[in-house]
Design an enzyme around this catalytic site. Structure first.
Site, PDB file in Angstrom:
ATOM      1  N   ASP A  23       0.866  -1.179   0.000  1.00 42.03           N
ATOM      2  CA  ASP A  23       0.000   0.000   0.000  1.00 42.03           C
ATOM      3  C   ASP A  23       0.903   1.230   0.000  1.00 42.03           C
ATOM      4  O   ASP A  23       1.692   1.426   0.931  1.00 42.03           O
ATOM      5  CB  ASP A  23      -0.908  -0.033   1.241  1.00 42.03           C
ATOM      6  CG  ASP A  23      -2.017   0.998   1.187  1.00 42.03           C
ATOM      7  OD1 ASP A  23      -1.840   2.034   0.515  1.00 42.03           O
ATOM      8  OD2 ASP A  23      -3.053   0.785   1.846  1.00 42.03           O
ATOM      9  N   GLU A  28     -10.937   1.178  -1.119  1.00 40.85           N
ATOM     10  CA  GLU A  28     -10.016   0.090  -0.768  1.00 40.85           C
ATOM     11  C   GLU A  28     -10.685  -1.093  -0.079  1.00 40.85           C
ATOM     12  O   GLU A  28     -10.662  -1.198   1.137  1.00 40.85           O
ATOM     13  CB  GLU A  28      -8.833   0.607   0.060  1.00 40.85           C
ATOM     14  CG  GLU A  28      -9.161   1.470   1.247  1.00 40.85           C
ATOM     15  CD  GLU A  28      -7.873   1.945   1.940  1.00 40.85           C
ATOM     16  OE1 GLU A  28      -6.963   1.137   2.153  1.00 40.85           O
ATOM     17  OE2 GLU A  28      -7.797   3.137   2.271  1.00 40.85           O
ATOM     18  N   HIS A  59     -11.605   6.294   2.053  1.00 47.50           N
ATOM     19  CA  HIS A  59     -11.613   7.620   2.684  1.00 47.50           C
ATOM     20  C   HIS A  59     -11.523   8.728   1.659  1.00 47.50           C
ATOM     21  O   HIS A  59     -10.866   8.593   0.635  1.00 47.50           O
ATOM     22  CB  HIS A  59     -10.429   7.724   3.662  1.00 47.50           C
ATOM     23  CG  HIS A  59      -9.124   7.242   3.086  1.00 47.50           C
ATOM     24  ND1 HIS A  59      -8.181   8.089   2.596  1.00 47.50           N
ATOM     25  CD2 HIS A  59      -8.639   5.986   2.893  1.00 47.50           C
ATOM     26  CE1 HIS A  59      -7.150   7.372   2.145  1.00 47.50           C
ATOM     27  NE2 HIS A  59      -7.403   6.099   2.299  1.00 47.50           N
ATOM     28  N   HIS A  89      -7.003  11.459   5.378  1.00 50.43           N
ATOM     29  CA  HIS A  89      -8.364  11.049   5.729  1.00 50.43           C
ATOM     30  C   HIS A  89      -9.181  12.301   6.026  1.00 50.43           C
ATOM     31  O   HIS A  89      -9.064  12.883   7.100  1.00 50.43           O
ATOM     32  CB  HIS A  89      -8.364  10.108   6.941  1.00 50.43           C
ATOM     33  CG  HIS A  89      -7.809   8.758   6.644  1.00 50.43           C
ATOM     34  ND1 HIS A  89      -8.564   7.612   6.682  1.00 50.43           N
ATOM     35  CD2 HIS A  89      -6.576   8.361   6.259  1.00 50.43           C
ATOM     36  CE1 HIS A  89      -7.815   6.573   6.340  1.00 50.43           C
ATOM     37  NE2 HIS A  89      -6.596   7.000   6.098  1.00 50.43           N
ATOM     38  N   GLU A  97      -6.661  -1.157  -4.045  1.00 52.96           N
ATOM     39  CA  GLU A  97      -7.026   0.242  -3.813  1.00 52.96           C
ATOM     40  C   GLU A  97      -6.651   1.127  -4.995  1.00 52.96           C
ATOM     41  O   GLU A  97      -5.593   0.952  -5.604  1.00 52.96           O
ATOM     42  CB  GLU A  97      -6.304   0.777  -2.557  1.00 52.96           C
ATOM     43  CG  GLU A  97      -6.627   2.237  -2.233  1.00 52.96           C
ATOM     44  CD  GLU A  97      -5.964   2.751  -0.949  1.00 52.96           C
ATOM     45  OE1 GLU A  97      -4.936   2.179  -0.545  1.00 52.96           O
ATOM     46  OE2 GLU A  97      -6.496   3.726  -0.380  1.00 52.96           O
ATOM     47  N   ASP A 116      -3.207   7.425  -3.580  1.00 47.31           N
ATOM     48  CA  ASP A 116      -3.091   6.301  -2.634  1.00 47.31           C
ATOM     49  C   ASP A 116      -3.565   5.048  -3.370  1.00 47.31           C
ATOM     50  O   ASP A 116      -4.658   5.057  -3.952  1.00 47.31           O
ATOM     51  CB  ASP A 116      -3.993   6.646  -1.425  1.00 47.31           C
ATOM     52  CG  ASP A 116      -4.020   5.591  -0.332  1.00 47.31           C
ATOM     53  OD1 ASP A 116      -3.289   4.594  -0.427  1.00 47.31           O
ATOM     54  OD2 ASP A 116      -4.797   5.797   0.628  1.00 47.31           O
TER      55      ASP A 116
HETATM   56 MN    MN Z   1      -3.600   2.968   0.855  1.00 51.60          MN
HETATM   57 MN    MN Z   2      -6.154   4.482   1.622  1.00 49.29          MN
END
Ligand code: MN
Ligand code: MN
Length: 303
Positions: A81, A196, A163, A171, A288, A92
């Site tokens: 990640d 995700e 998020h 976030h 994600e 992300d």
């Molecule tokens: Mn992530």
């Molecule tokens: Mn994330």
């Protein structure tokens, strides 16, 4: 702004693909993590958070501590990640890999299950993205995710969410559910969302472990200890973005670093992210992407 999102998205996308090719059995986790973080920087971005490499039932928030000796093994389900930002605009993304692919030492049924979990996470992500456009309820995204996962007789991890993101903020306060949920929050054009899903054959809940390797600056506090005061000054440069203890070793020796971190934690100047583990000790796969919401769909910036 869109140019910066485009750049951070491209960096994350490229580095994610490079990381998938780089993972090998018996390599150190820290070598994979530094490979990811160094490539983000080389391409003109900054890590938006420490690269997470969470293995098997470890679901999220594992990054190497300084001098981490732990290794990746054949047959491990590895979740990478990663995040990059360009001037605070964050992308992300995450991917899961079964190390060794279809040639591991796992039982054939176990190996098939791992591959199915990885594919289901990708499919759930895709079906979630297909629901996203301006005006839909965010609960619909969770419904799409959970239905895709349940159709494959697997479980969504219910207490982890995607998020919303804002500049310099990982976030934003908006959560994107991974399960069917009566959440009437309406998605707006221009919203930046990290979607995700996490897939498991276990009960589908995670809990905190004691270990913490990722932290976030909370507030400035008067520190009596000079090393803690000095460290807090350095940490403030990450703004509200997560950082690892590993990143701080160039500024201060390890003994003083441990001591200073303890002081910053106990005075609540920094927040610890605990490593998260699936509660029934079952393996977990994750996928994600970051999307930007449009009137008739969304743009996947980390594709
Ligand atoms: Mn992530
Ligand atoms: Mn994330």
């Amino acid at each position: 702004m869109m140019e910066k999102y485009k750049k951070s998205g491209q960096i994350v996308s490229k580095v994610r693909k490079m990381a998938v090719n780089h993972v090998k059995a018996d390599m150190k986790i820290i070598d994979l993590i530094e490979y990811v973080e160094n490539n983000i920087i080389e391409m003109g971005g900054m890590p938006a958070f420490p690269c997470n490499v969470s293995i098997n039932e470890i679901t999220a928030h594992y990054t190497s501590p300084p001098d981490d000796d732990s290794t990746i093994k054949r047959g491990d389900l590895v979740k990478i990640d990663l995040g990059a930002h360009v001037d605070g605009y964050i992308a992300d993304s995450a991917v899961s890999i079964l190390v060794g692919g279809d040639d591991t030492d796992l039982d054939p049924s176990e190996q098939d299950l791992n591959i199915k979990m990885i594919e289901t996470a990708q499919n759930a992500l895709e079906s979630a993205i297909n629901t996203i456009k301006e005006g839909i309820e965010i609960g619909k995204v969770g419904t799409a995710i959970e239905e895709t996962i349940n159709q494959n007789n697997l479980n969504s991890v219910s207490n982890l969410t995607g998020h919303g993101m804002d500049r310099w903020i990982l976030h934003s306060g908006v959560s994107v559910p991974n399960i069917k949920e009566d959440n009437k929050h309406i998605i707006q054009e221009g919203d930046v969302l990290a979607i995700e899903p996490f897939v498991t054959n276990g009960i589908g809940r995670v809990g905190d472990m004691n270990d913490t390797y990722i932290f976030r600056f909370l507030r400035n506090r008067p520190m009596r200890i000079v090393q803690a005061r000095k460290l807090l000054k350095i940490i403030e440069n990450y703004r509200s973005l997560p950082f690892s203890q590993r990143w701080l070793t160039e500024h201060i020796n390890s003994k003083q670093l441990n001591m200073a971190m303890r002081h910053l934690l106990s005075s609540r100047a920094i927040y610890p992210y605990h490593v998260l583990k699936e509660k029934s000790n079952a393996r977990v796969a994750q996928a994600e992407h970051t999307v930007i919401v449009e009137s008739d769909g969304c743009k996947i910036i980390t594709k």
